[in-house]
Design an enzyme around this catalytic site. Structure first.
Site, PDB file in Angstrom:
ATOM      1  N   ASP A  18      39.088  48.380  48.549  1.00  0.00           N
ATOM      2  CA  ASP A  18      39.965  47.878  47.500  1.00  0.00           C
ATOM      3  C   ASP A  18      41.050  47.047  48.190  1.00  0.00           C
ATOM      4  O   ASP A  18      41.234  47.157  49.413  1.00  0.00           O
ATOM      5  CB  ASP A  18      40.582  49.069  46.753  1.00  0.00           C
ATOM      6  CG  ASP A  18      41.681  48.654  45.809  1.00  0.00           C
ATOM      7  OD1 ASP A  18      41.441  47.773  44.965  1.00  0.00           O
ATOM      8  OD2 ASP A  18      42.788  49.211  45.921  1.00  0.00           O
ATOM      9  N   ASP A  20      44.754  45.900  46.627  1.00  0.00           N
ATOM     10  CA  ASP A  20      46.125  46.322  46.364  1.00  0.00           C
ATOM     11  C   ASP A  20      46.275  47.833  46.532  1.00  0.00           C
ATOM     12  O   ASP A  20      45.557  48.619  45.904  1.00  0.00           O
ATOM     13  CB  ASP A  20      46.535  45.922  44.944  1.00  0.00           C
ATOM     14  CG  ASP A  20      46.695  44.415  44.801  1.00  0.00           C
ATOM     15  OD1 ASP A  20      47.498  43.842  45.549  1.00  0.00           O
ATOM     16  OD2 ASP A  20      46.007  43.817  43.954  1.00  0.00           O
TER      17      ASP A  20
END
Length: 219
Positions: A18, A20
């Site tokens: 991922d 953020d």
């Protein structure tokens, strides 16, 4: 004196990240963006922030926008704001060292951000972009759907069940588990889905060694 925690070592064919909260700390920008949205429409920003992390912007706008608001136009406005607002965006500790130690063909970024935003934030944080990046525009359904992680594994020619996902948010953890990958929680997510999973505070302790069959990860 505290006892040293034993390290976990796993063999994998693909490492999926991922962005953020996992590779990039963009908390300040995210909070500013949703605060402006909440003020503009008379909404409770705390409710929005409680569920927005890890999800595509448009899906959050659609959930909270008052009746009559043009969801597409509002989403474009927020995305433009996020792309240009980079104040406070930094790499998560250990991210740069880990990514540069991985073979380019072994890892991917799977993010709920759009491509322009992902490119901007990774650049500001001083992080490399891999050849395989799956963004908000590349999926029909965002996290918690596993579509993005399944697509990244396929593009890397990897079995999702032999992949490792690093995630920090509830929606992303649900997506990672649904795709069958070994899932590692980065940070302090306390959602029920995080229980029983491997957990690390950041990426400083993660080590990668290129092997004949892929990558050996220890954390």
């Amino acid at each position: 004196m505290t006892e040293t925690q034993p390290r976990t070592t796993v063999e994998t064919t693909a490492v999926l990240f991922d962005m953020d909260g996992t590779l990039v700390d963009s908390t300040a920008v995210v909070e500013r963006t949703w605060h402006s949205f909440a003020v503009r429409h008379g909404l409770d920003v705390r409710r929005i922030l409680a569920v927005s992390h890890g999800r595509r912007t448009g899906e959050t706008v659609a959930e909270f926008a008052p009746v009559g608001v043009d969801v597409d136009a509002e989403t474009r406005r927020l995305v433009r704001q996020e792309v240009t607002d980079t104040d406070g965006v930094v790499a998560v500790p250990g991210a740069r060292e880990l990514l540069t130690s991985l073979p380019a063909e072994s890892w991917a970024v799977v993010t709920s951000a759009g491509r322009a935003l992902a490119t901007a934030r990774m650049a500001v944080a001083g992080l490399p972009m891999p050849p395989v990046v799956v963004t908000a525009e590349d999926v029909t359904v965002g996290k918690p759907s596993p579509e993005g992680y399944l697509a990244a594994a396929e593009r890397l020619g990897a079995d999702p069940a032999r992949s490792v996902v690093f995630e920090d948010a509830e929606a992303g953890l649900l997506a990672a588990r649904a795709c069958g990958a070994l899932t590692v929680v980065v940070g302090g997510c306390s959602a029920p889905v995080a229980r029983g999973l491997h957990r690390i505070p950041d990426l400083r302790g993660v080590r990668a060694v290129h092997t004949v069959g892929g990558v050996s990860l220890s954390f």
